[in-house]
Scaffold this motif. Structure first.
Motif, short mmCIF file in Angstrom:
data_model
loop_
_atom_site.label_atom_id
_atom_site.label_comp_id
_atom_site.label_asym_id
_atom_site.label_seq_id
_atom_site.Cartn_x
_atom_site.Cartn_y
_atom_site.Cartn_z
N VAL A 100 1.12 -1.18 -0.15
CA VAL A 100 -0.27 -0.46 -0.41
C VAL A 100 0.63 1.06 0.07
CG1 VAL A 100 -2.11 1.82 1.35
CG2 VAL A 100 -1.60 -1.00 1.33
N LEU A 101 0.94 1.92 -1.18
CA LEU A 101 1.78 3.23 -1.26
C LEU A 101 0.73 4.03 -1.15
CD1 LEU A 101 4.26 4.48 -2.22
CD2 LEU A 101 3.29 4.42 -4.56
N GLY A 102 1.65 5.33 0.29
CA GLY A 102 0.68 6.40 0.38
C GLY A 102 0.78 7.15 0.07
N PRO A 103 0.70 8.75 -0.22
CA PRO A 103 1.15 9.83 -0.62
C PRO A 103 2.01 10.65 -0.33
CG PRO A 103 -1.41 10.54 0.58
CD PRO A 103 -0.56 8.80 0.59
N CYS A 104 2.38 11.26 -0.63
CA CYS A 104 3.09 12.55 -0.43
C CYS A 104 2.98 13.71 1.20
CB CYS A 104 4.37 13.67 -1.38
SG CYS A 104 5.31 12.57 -2.66
N SER A 105 1.97 13.56 0.56
CA SER A 105 1.35 14.54 1.58
C SER A 105 -0.15 13.73 2.41
CB SER A 105 1.02 16.28 1.52
OG SER A 105 0.40 16.90 2.70
N THR A 106 -0.13 13.53 3.71
CA THR A 106 -1.38 12.94 4.07
C THR A 106 -2.67 13.97 4.76
OG1 THR A 106 -0.58 12.47 5.92
CG2 THR A 106 0.09 11.02 4.92
N TYR A 107 -1.98 15.39 4.83
CA TYR A 107 -2.89 16.63 4.37
C TYR A 107 -4.09 16.12 3.71
CZ TYR A 107 -5.22 20.62 6.49
OH TYR A 107 -5.54 22.07 7.49
N SER A 115 -4.95 9.67 -1.59
CA SER A 115 -4.99 8.00 -2.01
C SER A 115 -3.99 6.99 -0.87
CB SER A 115 -5.49 7.94 -3.61
OG SER A 115 -6.43 8.32 -3.32
N PHE A 116 -4.70 6.54 -1.23
CA PHE A 116 -3.42 5.00 -0.82
C PHE A 116 -3.61 4.00 -1.77
CE2 PHE A 116 -3.10 7.60 3.27
CZ PHE A 116 -1.68 7.49 3.49
N TYR A 117 -2.18 3.55 -2.47
CA TYR A 117 -2.67 2.96 -3.62
C TYR A 117 -2.34 1.06 -3.33
CZ TYR A 117 -3.41 7.14 -6.03
OH TYR A 117 -3.79 8.15 -7.05
N LEU A 118 -3.16 0.10 -4.22
CA LEU A 118 -2.74 -0.92 -3.55
C LEU A 118 -2.17 -1.47 -4.64
CD1 LEU A 118 -6.72 -2.26 -2.13
CD2 LEU A 118 -4.84 -1.96 -0.90
N LEU A 119 -0.73 -2.16 -4.33
CA LEU A 119 0.37 -2.37 -5.16
C LEU A 119 0.51 -4.15 -5.61
CD1 LEU A 119 2.81 0.56 -4.77
CD2 LEU A 119 0.70 0.10 -6.84
N LEU A 120 0.47 -4.66 -6.45
CA LEU A 120 0.59 -6.26 -6.19
C LEU A 120 1.58 -6.65 -6.35
CD1 LEU A 120 -1.41 -9.20 -6.35
CD2 LEU A 120 -1.47 -8.56 -9.03
N ASP A 121 2.27 -5.77 -7.04
CA ASP A 121 4.01 -6.55 -7.50
C ASP A 121 4.92 -4.98 -7.05
OD1 ASP A 121 3.64 -5.22 -9.23
OD2 ASP A 121 4.08 -6.46 -11.32
N GLY A 122 4.41 -4.09 -6.56
CA GLY A 122 4.89 -3.02 -6.50
C GLY A 122 5.08 -2.13 -7.16
N ILE A 123 4.72 -2.25 -8.68
CA ILE A 123 4.88 -1.53 -9.67
C ILE A 123 2.81 -1.40 -10.24
CG2 ILE A 123 5.45 -1.03 -11.91
CD1 ILE A 123 7.95 -2.70 -11.25
N SER A 124 1.83 -2.05 -10.00
CA SER A 124 0.62 -2.18 -10.66
C SER A 124 -0.09 -1.79 -10.13
CB SER A 124 0.84 -3.00 -11.56
OG SER A 124 0.73 -4.26 -10.50
#
Length: 122
Positions: free
Chosen positions: A40-47, A51-60
C-alpha cells in the motif's frame, strides 16, 4: 508499527506493517508468517484528501483507499469518509487485511496525536 488482523478472533489472518520512505509512508500486507503479499503506497502529503494505492507487485495498482472530502459537512463533523476499491475476486483474507490497513490509516493520519497516543509528524 504493525497491526495484527484476526478473523475469527484469536486466529491470526495476517499483518499490516508500516514502512516509512523518504517522504511517504508504505504498508505491506503480510500473511500469518509475515511474508509480503501486497503493498500500500501512501501519498506524499497525508493532509486533507489523498489516496493510498494497493500495489500487487510493487508497481501495478489494483485498487485504492481514498479519504473523501464531503464539503462543509466534513468540516462541521468529526466523521471521516473513506472509499476502498479492490477487485471483487480477491481472497477474503486479503480483503480483511485491506480493511485493517484502512483502520490503521484512520488511526495514524485522521486523528490528532493526543487522541491516538501515536506520535505523528502530520
Amino acid at each position: 508499527m504493525c497491526l495484527e488482523v484476526q478473523c475469527p478472533p484469536s486466529v491470526t489472518t495476517g499483518f499490516v506493517a508500516e514502512h516509512w520512505k523518504l517522504c511517504r509512508v508504505e504498508y505491506s500486507l503480510q500473511n500469518e508468517k509475515k511474508g509480503d503479499m501486497m503493498g500500500v503506497l501512501g501519498p506524499c502529503s497525508t493532509y486533507g484528501c489523498g489516496s493510498f494505492y494497493l500495489l500487487l507487485d510493487g508497481i501495478s495498482s489494483m485498487g485504492s483507499i481514498t479519504r473523501k472530502w464531503n464539503g462543509m459537512l466534513s468540516a462541521m463533523s468529526d466523521a471521516d469518509h473513506f472509499e476502498i476499491h479492490f477487485p471483487l475476486d480477491l481472497d477474503v483474507t486479503i480483503k480483511a487485511m485491506i480493511f485493517g490497513a484502512c483502520f490503521l490509516i484512520v488511526i495514524i493520519f485522521s486523528r490528532p496525536c493526543h487522541e491516538t497516543g501515536v506520535n505523528s509528524v502530520f
